[in-house]
Design a protein around this motif. Structure first.
Motif, PDB file in Angstrom:
ATOM      1  N   ASN A  86       0.843  -1.079   0.013  1.00 21.42           N
ATOM      2  CA  ASN A  86      -0.034   0.003   0.122  1.00 21.42           C
ATOM      3  C   ASN A  86       0.921   1.291  -0.018  1.00 21.42           C
ATOM      4  N   ARG A  87       0.211   2.260  -0.205  1.00 20.84           N
ATOM      5  CA  ARG A  87       0.951   3.695  -0.247  1.00 20.84           C
ATOM      6  C   ARG A  87       1.655   3.974   0.887  1.00 20.84           C
ATOM      7  N   SER A  88       1.098   3.945   1.963  1.00 20.30           N
ATOM      8  CA  SER A  88       1.507   4.364   3.317  1.00 20.30           C
ATOM      9  C   SER A  88       3.073   3.596   3.464  1.00 20.30           C
ATOM     10  N   VAL A  89       2.962   2.309   3.347  1.00 19.00           N
ATOM     11  CA  VAL A  89       4.140   1.594   3.783  1.00 19.00           C
ATOM     12  C   VAL A  89       5.371   1.913   3.032  1.00 19.00           C
ATOM     13  N   VAL A  90       5.007   2.198   1.461  1.00 25.18           N
ATOM     14  CA  VAL A  90       6.191   2.648   0.660  1.00 25.18           C
ATOM     15  C   VAL A  90       6.681   4.156   1.126  1.00 25.18           C
ATOM     16  N   PHE A  91       5.774   4.988   1.517  1.00 24.90           N
ATOM     17  CA  PHE A  91       6.206   6.253   1.859  1.00 24.90           C
ATOM     18  C   PHE A  91       6.868   6.272   2.901  1.00 24.90           C
ATOM     19  N   THR A  92       6.476   5.594   4.096  1.00 26.26           N
ATOM     20  CA  THR A  92       7.227   5.471   5.212  1.00 26.26           C
ATOM     21  C   THR A  92       8.855   5.170   5.082  1.00 26.26           C
ATOM     22  N   VAL A  93       9.070   4.048   4.131  1.00 21.50           N
ATOM     23  CA  VAL A  93      10.383   3.709   4.210  1.00 21.50           C
ATOM     24  C   VAL A  93      11.069   4.696   3.146  1.00 21.50           C
ATOM     25  N   LEU A  94      10.552   5.193   2.160  1.00 23.68           N
ATOM     26  CA  LEU A  94      11.056   6.006   1.315  1.00 23.68           C
ATOM     27  C   LEU A  94      11.434   7.551   2.141  1.00 23.68           C
ATOM     28  N   GLU A  95      10.613   8.025   2.977  1.00 26.68           N
ATOM     29  CA  GLU A  95      10.829   9.028   3.737  1.00 26.68           C
ATOM     30  C   GLU A  95      11.929   8.765   4.743  1.00 26.68           C
TER      31      GLU A  95
END
Length: 412
Positions: A86-95
């Motif tokens: 999902n978008r939230s998982v990817v965003f957390t790791v990228l950030e």
């Protein structure tokens, strides 16, 4: 140029602005780069350094639903959608990795170049580490001897209690009508006050605290937090340092290292679910040598992470882990110049005290020295308590032997 092992890869779609269409493929993140490769393609369609990113945002519009946008310094904007899981998982790791790249010295772009001064420092500190490890082994062996002495003294105390009961029966047999009860306990019952001193009252030394993103199995959503490595435990807390779970050193059943930036920690139970956490961090290479030293056979390096294991490395040049950073006043003093980069004259390289790759190796050795020193301090405190208990137990045993000797002489 060595290929970096991806920290994470996710299926997604990338918006190709020139053709105004979505391209399916995989988004991959390394410790320093963000890349996208379309399906069935050999080359990356998009590839740029994390330090070149100005902004990472969650966005959506009438044309794009549930997307992540990445804005480069040259104002080029990249859209990624249909992100899995999902978008939230990817965003957390990228950030997380983007922020750590910005905060890290030199953006991780320094190239290794050995200097004679740096080699000498590494040899000196490595020698100190070896001596300290040998000393700690001897110290733990001494602690085992103290434990054996305590077991022997406890057995002596138990035997003395048995002989005390037998003497009481002999002094006042059951058939003797004038004596007191043969099972009456003597007034000199052994004191157990000192036995409470066996509890661990030593200080728990904090080795290092690193920022992480984590999930609690079986959940998949990643949250930002902190991992604290102590001498006798691992603690997982949220960003406000609210403790979420603590693994005592004896509670950890296995640690699996999937990559240099992802691990899982598990505690097994019978009859109820295991407690397992998945941890991802740009700073994990900093603590892997410490975890390997502390947990030994409980830690397993999978194929992609084998290069981070001390067993795999054979020379100081191979033992340099990417992104190694630690707080050290000593290193801040000796590293007088920036990382070794191409284009410097030979004289400039000779003048610098330590280059970046050597500083990374020194930081790692100093971190291990800190862990060994804290372990030795804790063991010394435990042995001090054991020595006090041995002295008091031996004194009690001598007094009991003298008293029982006098009682036996009266019976003769």
């Amino acid at each position: 140029m060595n290929k970096e092992v991806p920290v994470q890869t996710w299926p997604c779609s990338y918006y190709l602005t020139s053709e105004r269409r979505w391209v399916p493929g995989r988004l991959s993140l390394t410790p320093t780069h963000l890349r996208f490769r379309s399906d069935n393609a050999d080359q990356f369609l998009v590839s740029f350094h994390l330090s070149c990113i100005n902004e990472i945002k969650k966005e959506s519009s009438s044309y794009i639903f549930s997307s992540i946008t990445v804005l480069e310094k040259d104002q080029a904007k990249h859209w990624f959608s249909s992100l899995q899981p999902n978008r939230s998982v990817v965003f957390t790791v990228l950030e997380h990795f983007w922020r750590e790249q910005l905060l890290g010295p030199g953006g991780g772009q320094g190239a290794a170049s050995n200097t004679s001064k740096g080699k000498k420092l590494i040899n000196i500190v490595s020698g100190s580490q070896k001596r300290m490890e040998d000393t700690t082994r001897v110290l733990h062996h001494q602690g085992e001897q103290f434990d054996n002495i305590m077991k022997g003294l406890n057995k002596i105390e138990a035997d003395m209690e048995t002989s005390d009961r037998i003497l009481s029966v002999l002094e006042s047999p059951s058939w003797w009508p004038f004596g007191s009860s043969p099972w009456k306990r003597s007034a000199h019952a052994p004191s157990k006050e000192n036995s409470a001193g066996g509890q661990n009252s030593g200080k728990e030394g904090v080795i290092i605290i690193i920022p992480i993103v984590f999930s609690h199995y079986p959940e998949h959503n990643l949250k930002p937090g902190k991992l604290t490595v102590l001498l006798s435990a691992l603690e997982i807390s949220d960003c406000s340092f609210q403790l979420l779970h603590r693994y005592g050193r004896q509670d950890v059943d296995d640690i699996k290292v999937f990559t240099g930036h992802e691990i899982s920690i598990r505690q097994r139970f019978i009859g109820k679910p295991d407690i397992a956490y998945r941890i991802i961090s740009a700073k994990l290479p900093d603590i892997l040598p410490v975890l390997e030293m502390q947990y030994g056979k409980k830690i397993e390096f999978l194929e992609e992470a084998s290069m981070f294991s001390e067993k795999w490395r054979s020379s100081p040049a191979e033992r340099v882990s990417p992104g190694w950073q630690a707080d050290s006043l000593f290193l801040d003093t000796i590293v007088k110049s920036g990382p070794c980069v191409e284009g410097r004259t030979e004289a400039a390289v000779q003048e610098q005290a330590v280059c970046e790759s050597e500083a990374q190796e020194l930081r790692k050795i100093l971190m291990k020295l800190k862990s060994i020193a804290l372990d030795a301090e804790s063991e010394l405190e435990r042995q001090d308590e054991a020595l006090d208990e041995i002295n008091s137990s031996a004194d009690r045993a001598v007094l009991k032997i003298d008293k029982q000797t006098r009682r036996m002489r009266k019976l003769l």
